[in-house]
Design an enzyme around this catalytic site. Structure first.
Site, short mmCIF file in Angstrom:
data_model
loop_
_atom_site.label_atom_id
_atom_site.label_comp_id
_atom_site.label_asym_id
_atom_site.label_seq_id
_atom_site.Cartn_x
_atom_site.Cartn_y
_atom_site.Cartn_z
N ASP A 1 0.84 -1.20 0.00
CA ASP A 1 0.00 0.00 0.00
C ASP A 1 0.88 1.25 0.00
OD1 ASP A 1 -2.26 -1.58 0.12
OD2 ASP A 1 -2.42 -1.44 2.32
N LYS A 2 0.30 2.34 -0.46
CA LYS A 2 1.03 3.61 -0.51
C LYS A 2 1.65 3.95 0.84
CE LYS A 2 0.31 8.59 -1.21
NZ LYS A 2 -0.67 9.65 -1.56
#
Length: 374
Positions: free
Chosen positions: A185-186
């Protein structure tokens, strides 16, 4: 006449039509007496576009009828001369960008990178630059990769990264991801393996599919998981109340997920936990912990940016406001990654400490809140 998509027949409505790219010129025939709305009328000449998309282009002034601007509700009349340009976003692409990378291992087939929190892995709508893929292309002296490239001519040697599954599967899924075998995930920092050659991509992907990759994460969690060590099981799917989130759902409605965990430090109202993934589902650790009412510290999507436990004094809320500012994303770090090299068969394992901001936050939590009673 310029080339027009096969689905569009310029003579189907008896109109005098030319179309070049996204621009159409129409002289409405005398037989068109029904007075259709201009937005509906134009859908005849753009079979690949929705009426909403055409309305949006009209609203931005990309329509002339007899040389004048008109509204989307204008009724078409015989003899009208229409010139319309459909708005198109440029194709999704990734070009080399000089962005620093923390490379932990590299050979001719693959590399392992320690991704910083806040970096998106690959280009997608809303993230057209600054991604890990952009940085990787620069690192390998690669070429630009665009969503409308021909998969039949995709060349991993020329691009510098594997082109397996790198291009969109469908026009409405404009993702470009050369080299990407798995994602973080970012907001998640840590270790990620990237395939440089197609011959490495396939066996690496198979290891992830068979759950033989060793993936360990470290996290700061609100509260204390009970028991301190154990396994969380539950299917994960879209949250029916918020489609932007994932949730634990009935098994038939999601994908089965298994997360092993061990608490390594108990602070007064938070804890440091090591997680071992048996499966790899979207937001798996974040969803499993939040379902236990123990969201990750700083996680804005799953309730980790509010003071969950302990006194609700103004000074304490102010303290955690500073913590959230320093750590504006989930306190989750991919700390260990182990797999079998896809071409040599060698067992590889890598470890990376959490970023410096973690050490700062944990020091402050220890100082402000103290350790939990043992």
């Amino acid at each position: 006449m310029p080339k027009i998509p096969d689905a569009f027949d310029p003579g189907a409505y008896g109109a005098d039509v030319t179309r070049e790219g996204n621009v159409v010129e129409v002289v409405v025939p005398e037989t068109e007496t029904g007075g259709p709305r201009i937005d509906k009328y134009l859908t005849r000449f753009y079979p690949e576009a929705s009426r909403t998309k055409i309305q949006r282009a009209i609203g931005k002034g990309h329509l002339k009828v007899n040389g004048a601007d008109v509204q989307k509700s204008y009724s078409v009349a015989p003899g009208d001369e229409i010139v319309f340009r459909l708005i198109r976003k440029p194709p999704m692409q990734a070009e080399p960008e000089e962005i620093p990378l923390d490379i932990r291992y590299e050979d001719q087939d693959l590399l392992v990178v320690n991704k910083p929190a806040g970096m998106v892995v690959h280009p997608a709508p809303g993230h057209r630059s600054g991604t890990l893929v952009h940085a990787l292309l620069h690192h390998v002296d690669g070429t630009t990769v665009a969503a409308d490239d021909d998969p039949a001519t995709a060349d991993d040697e020329e691009v510098g990264l594997s082109m397996t599954n790198a291009l969109p599967e469908a026009p409405d899924h404009p993702i470009v991801r050369p080299g990407i075998v798995h994602r973080l995930d970012k907001g998640t920092s840590g270790l990620l393996v990237v395939a440089k050659r197609d011959r490495a991509h396939h066996p690496l992907a198979e290891q992830f599919k068979e759950h033989t990759v060793d993936r360990q994460y470290r996290a700061i969690v609100w509260g204390h998981l009970d028991p301190p060590s154990g396994t969380i099981r539950g299917a994960i799917g879209r949250d029916p109340r918020n489609r932007q989130r994932m949730a634990v759902v009935p098994r038939d409605d999601g994908k089965w997920a298994v997360t092993h965990y061990e608490t390594v430090e108990r602070l007064a109202y938070t804890s440091v936990v090591v997680f071992q993934l048996e499966t790899g589902r979207t937001h798996q650790i974040r969803v499993h912990t939040s379902n236990r009412e123990r969201p990750l510290l700083g996680d804005p999507k799953y309730g980790g940016q509010t003071v969950r436990y302990g006194p609700q004094s103004e000074s304490r809320r102010s303290f955690f406001g500073q913590v959230f500012e320093a750590l504006p994303h989930p306190a989750l770090h991919a700390s260990r990654l182990g797999f079998t090299h896809p071409t040599t068969g060698e067992a590889l394992q890598f470890e990376a400490d959490p970023p410096a901001v973690w050490k700062h936050v944990i020091r402050r939590l220890r100082a402000e809140e103290g350790r939990a009673d043992q």
